[in-house]
Design an enzyme around this catalytic site. Structure first.
Site: not given
Ligand code: P1T
Length: 379
Positions: A46, A98, A195
């Site tokens: 961790r 988001y 992403k």
């Molecule tokens: O899903 P996660 O890895 O927890 O990330 C969150 C997140 C943060 N910032 C942006 C700009 C994002 O687009 C996302 C996650 N977005 C999607 C799952 C979506 O389909 O828009």
């Protein structure tokens, strides 16, 4: 070093025991100590893990930061930034973020006495008006998800420095290949590595990058104390993926420009949002602060029925949440990714029932064009 050289080499050294050129997946929870308290800098996974460190250093180099602090998801990274603050502190946030970012601020952190103002950060008058003596942080998404609205990085950094308020940019949509907020003087950059950074839709992860040692120390403390760390296998996959980030981003953009030009002139498309089009109201700002326009396009198809017909008819684009993978995806923000944003707020932002967000993949351009063309014929 250049971006591609860094993406392939930064943070990585040949493994000392065997010379393996690829950083191994150190799939271990703990490390043997020679005697009590005498260890090789690794105590417990961790707190420290070599695969994670290699990935953190790699992405820090790409964002022109010095420190990377990795998390188990983008939202865990975003939450860790907010966890630096406490009761009574005030945070200004872009109104169109988001949906999950809005949700964690609005329903989780508010319970702990933090206060939030959601404003259109592309308009600095609104940012100024929201500022109070308690404002500690401005959280900006640029371009925004899914409306692709931009906030000036230069103005944001200047404003933060003048007011002594920390600035953070969610750079998920652009990736460091097209936008480097730290170079503008922004304090922290955050990513959902789920992403573009990972790019293959097989990992959920997040990371924070900074050039500021004091902030990095605070965030490393939270990373260890709260414990939302990514596993070594996921870090290995992201590290593997950043090697091709530049190549992928160029293809995402090439396909997106072709698609945006086609969709812009299509009679069934009422509105299109893509910063690479000269018709985008912030196209000049996009050219100023980004080196490319990315792979996300949103289109307005008029109503839910049209959006549904289009989404169901797509053959190559898959109807799914997420974005930034090599495969093309279509999302209906109002019902899928941004359902947690109240309906009146969605209406104000333009997240209508007819809005579809396309994450343009790296398939062949002509196949993607043919796919949206045939799907639009179903409306
Ligand atoms: O899903 P996660 O890895 O927890 O990330 C969150 C997140 C943060 N910032 C942006 C700009 C994002 O687009 C996302 C996650 N977005 C999607 C799952 C979506 O389909 O828009």
């Amino acid at each position: 070093m250049g971006f591609q050289t860094d993406s392939i080499h930064a943070g990585q050294i040949a493994e000392p025991v065997t010379g393996a050129i690829m950083t191994p997946i150190f799939q271990t929870s703990t490390y043997v100590q020679e005697t009590i308290g005498k260890h090789k800098g690794f105590e417990y996974s961790r707190s420290q893990n070599p695969t994670r460190h290699a990935m953190e250093d790699n992405i820090a180099a790409l964002e022109k930061g010095k420190y990377g602090i990795a998390f188990s998801s983008g939202l865990a990274a975003i939450s860790s930034i907010v966890e630096m603050f406490g009761q009574g502190d005030h945070i200004i946030c872009t109104d169109n973020v988001y949906g999950g970012t809005f949700r964690v601020f609005d329903t989780v952190f508010k319970k702990f006495g933090l206060e939030f103002s959601f404003v259109d950060t592309s308009d600095f008058k609104q940012v100024e008006a929201a500022c109070t003596a308690k404002t500690k942080l401005i959280f900006v998404e640029t371009p925004t998800n899914p409306m692709l609205t931009l906030t000036s990085l230069k103005k944001l950094a200047e404003f933060g420095k003048k007011q002594n308020i920390l600035t953070v940019v969610d750079n998920t949509f652009m990736s460091p290949y097209f936008q480097k907020p730290l170079e503008f003087g922004i304090d922290l950059v955050v990513h959902s590595t789920t992403k573009y950074l990972n790019g293959h839709s097989d990992v959920v992860g997040g990371i924070i990058l900074t050039a500021n040692k004091e902030l990095a120390d605070k965030l490393h403390y939270i990373q260890n104390a709260v414990g939302a760390v990514p596993g070594p296998m996921d870090c290995f996959l992201v590290l593997r993926a950043t090697k091709t980030l530049a190549l992928r981003m160029r293809e995402h953009e090439k396909n997106s420009i072709a698609l945006a030009r086609y969709l812009e002139n299509h009679p069934k498309v009422e509105k299109i949002f893509y910063p690479g089009l000269s018709s985008h109201p912030q196209h000049d700002l996009a050219k100023e602060q980004m080196t490319g326009f990315g792979g996300i396009i949103s289109i307005e198809l008029g109503n839910l029925d049209n959006a549904r017909k289009f989404a169901e008819a797509l053959k190559i684009f898959a109807l799914a949440e997420s974005l930034g993978g090599v495969e093309s995806l279509a999302d209906h923000p109002a019902i899928m990714t941004h359902a947690s944003v109240p309906v009146e707020e969605r209406a104000k932002l333009g997240i209508s029932d007819g809005l579809i967000r396309l994450s343009v993949g790296v398939e062949d351009e002509e196949d993607l064009l043919a796919d949206v063309k045939q799907a639009l014929e179903h409306i």
